[in-house]
Scaffold this active site. Structure first.
Site, PDB file in Angstrom:
ATOM      1  N   SER A   1      -9.327  -0.452   7.864  1.00  0.00           N
ATOM      2  CA  SER A   1      -8.848  -0.249   6.502  1.00  0.00           C
ATOM      3  C   SER A   1      -8.257  -1.449   5.792  1.00  0.00           C
ATOM      4  CB  SER A   1      -7.826   0.896   6.472  1.00  0.00           C
ATOM      5  OG  SER A   1      -8.461   2.124   6.681  1.00  0.00           O
TER       6      SER A   1
ATOM      7  N   SER B   1      -9.256   1.816   3.701  1.00  0.00           N
ATOM      8  CA  SER B   1      -8.436   2.575   2.779  1.00  0.00           C
ATOM      9  C   SER B   1      -7.438   1.735   2.004  1.00  0.00           C
ATOM     10  CB  SER B   1      -7.683   3.662   3.545  1.00  0.00           C
ATOM     11  OG  SER B   1      -6.810   3.090   4.508  1.00  0.00           O
TER      12      SER B   1
ATOM     13  N   LYS C   1       0.842  -1.201   0.000  1.00  0.00           N
ATOM     14  CA  LYS C   1       0.000   0.000   0.000  1.00  0.00           C
ATOM     15  C   LYS C   1       0.872   1.243   0.000  1.00  0.00           C
ATOM     16  CE  LYS C   1      -3.725   2.129   2.753  1.00  0.00           C
ATOM     17  NZ  LYS C   1      -4.496   1.984   4.010  1.00  0.00           N
TER      18      LYS C   1
END
Length: 469
Positions: free
Chosen positions: A180, A156, A80
């Site tokens: 997330s 996220s 990420k």
């Protein structure tokens, strides 16, 4: 070669050992899949094909000599774009971050992957600074659901979830400050674990403080346990990192659920309205846990919704992460992020400390709860994926993403391990997740129970096929 994208990391490594295929083939297959899905799903901010193939060739030579470097030598992974990765800009979904930085350091989890020979194929999308439960940003646009591109992937860590679901590498590192990794895992039909806080070191420290965790996003619990055996070790750069675990998480998988005391809370005591398809899939999975030998009791933890305290902590963190930005840079921010930053900047120290008091009380209550129960089971999400590009579902009446994530953020406040397990789909083919929660430091129980569901074929990460692949 495309068949290699269907395999877990455990199976890829087995094939490397047997000489059935090599890291170069696996990496090429993952890169080809990533390139194919990118136009429709938008899971990546950057693909690093040349560097990945070079690392894969080096790994292949080590395997040829019978000298693999570590537990993940040659396995394609994604990271990420919140976590630092040496040699690659980490822009955090923001146009306010200058890409011309030094970028000469790995985050602890990324460094452990590098030490174990993993092959980095790309950085995955995030909302700006990871601030919300869906994945879109002014920098990279909208990340879409692998099962239905008109829907959100969640966030996220939405790019990581979509990449894993579609075979662009079996392993990804995500971050979780309020759900997330679990939110997009539930929406995309994969497995994800938010470990106990401190189990996976984090550096630089998150502006969201001790709400923020780093965790594995994988197709199943066995891959997550393997990844935890790599990244779940202390790093001197994180003063809050825990000491090394007692033993490998992979060794704990075989314990099953027989004799475990499981509390099943379908709606946190009626506080949450859960879609019927979600409730039904989760209940069926819980019934299977009982058939596998768990002692299941339908009961609720002694909790009231801590959302206002969470907002105080979360919005203050957002204000802190953007504090250094000038007026021009602030104009580049996601409007929703600007709004919560302004609110966060207005909280007083006393208001912040009052939120910390709420957090400690929630933690105490959950500690008492786990004196009686080994695991808590809830839905991960009360709904399946909604329209892409929106922070909240249309017509829901919710103002912020926390309105539709009531099962996830409380367990960031308590720092407990929590995982999302894929346990079915609704009538539209959209994935449904079950959440497993254990007491702090009992990540092994979460992984054990999840693995039992996969072994019993209650849990399964399906492979959607978007039109671009």
């Amino acid at each position: 070669m495309s068949e290699l994208t269907e395999l877990t990391a455990v199976r890829l490594l087995e094939g490397y050992r047997k000489g059935e295929w090599g890291p170069v083939e696996a990496t090429r297959a993952a890169l080809e899949r990533a390139e194919a899905i990118q136009p429709e799903v938008n899971a990546f901010v950057r693909l690093t094909a040349e560097e990945a193939l070079e690392r894969a060739r080096e790994s292949q030579e080590r395997w040829r000599r019978g000298e693999p470097r570590g537990l993940l030598d040659g396995v394609p992974v994604t990271v990420k774009d919140i976590l630092l990765q040496r040699g690659a800009p980490t822009l955090r979904g923001s146009r306010a971050v200058d890409p011309a930085g030094r970028w000469d350091e790995d985050a602890p989890s990324v460094a452990r992957l590098r030490e174990h020979g993993a092959v980095f194929i790309g950085k995955t999308t995030t909302p700006e600074f990871g601030w919300k439960g869906v994945t879109d940003s002014p920098l990279s646009g909208i990340t879409r659901n692998p099962c239905d591109p008109s829907r959100t992937a969640g966030g996220s860590s939405g790019g990581s979830a979509a990449a894993v679901a579609l075979g662009a590498g079996p392993l990804s590192l995500g971050t979780d400050g309020g759900g997330s990794v679990r939110i997009p895992a539930s929406f995309c039909g994969i497995f994800a674990l938010k470990p106990t806080y401190g189990r996976v070191p984090l550096y630089p420290a998150s502006a969201f403080g001790t709400l923020a965790h780093v965790g594995p996003m994988t197709r199943d619990a066995a891959d997550a346990a393997l990844l935890m055996d790599v990244i779940g070790h202390p790093d001197s750069r994180d003063w809050s990192a825990l000491s090394a675990p007692a033993g490998p998480y992979t060794d704990a998988l075989a314990g099953g659920v027989r004799g475990l005391r499981v509390a099943y809370s379908p709606s946190l005591g009626g506080q949450v309205a859960v879609r019927p398809a979600v409730a039904g899939a989760v209940r069926r999975a819980v019934e299977r846990l009982a058939e596998l030998g768990a002692y299941v009791t339908e009961t609720d933890p002694d909790l009231t919704d801590p959302v206002e305290a969470f907002h105080t902590l979360w919005f203050s963190g957002a204000a802190r992460v953007t504090q250094h930005l000038g007026p021009h840079q602030r104009e580049l921010l996601d409007p929703g992020l600007r709004e919560i930053c302004a609110r966060g900047a207005r909280y007083s120290a006393l208001e912040y400390l009052a939120a910390v008091d709420v957090r400690m009380d929630v933690g105490r209550r959950m500690g008492r709860f786990h004196d009686t129960y080994d695991l808590l089971v809830t839905p991960t999400m009360p709904l399946t994926a909604f329209e892409a590009g929106a922070e909240v579902p249309k017509g829901s009446g919710h103002r912020r993403w926390t309105g539709w994530t009531p099962f996830t953020y409380p367990f960031n406040m308590t720092q407990q391990p929590a995982a999302s397990v894929p346990v079915g789909t609704d009538a539209d083919g959209l994935p449904i997740g079950l959440q497993l929660v254990a007491a702090r430091h009992r990540d092994d129980l979460v992984l054990r129970a999840a693995h039992a569901l996969f072994e019993a074929r209650v849990a399964s990460a399906g492979r959607p096929t978007p039109s671009g692949s």
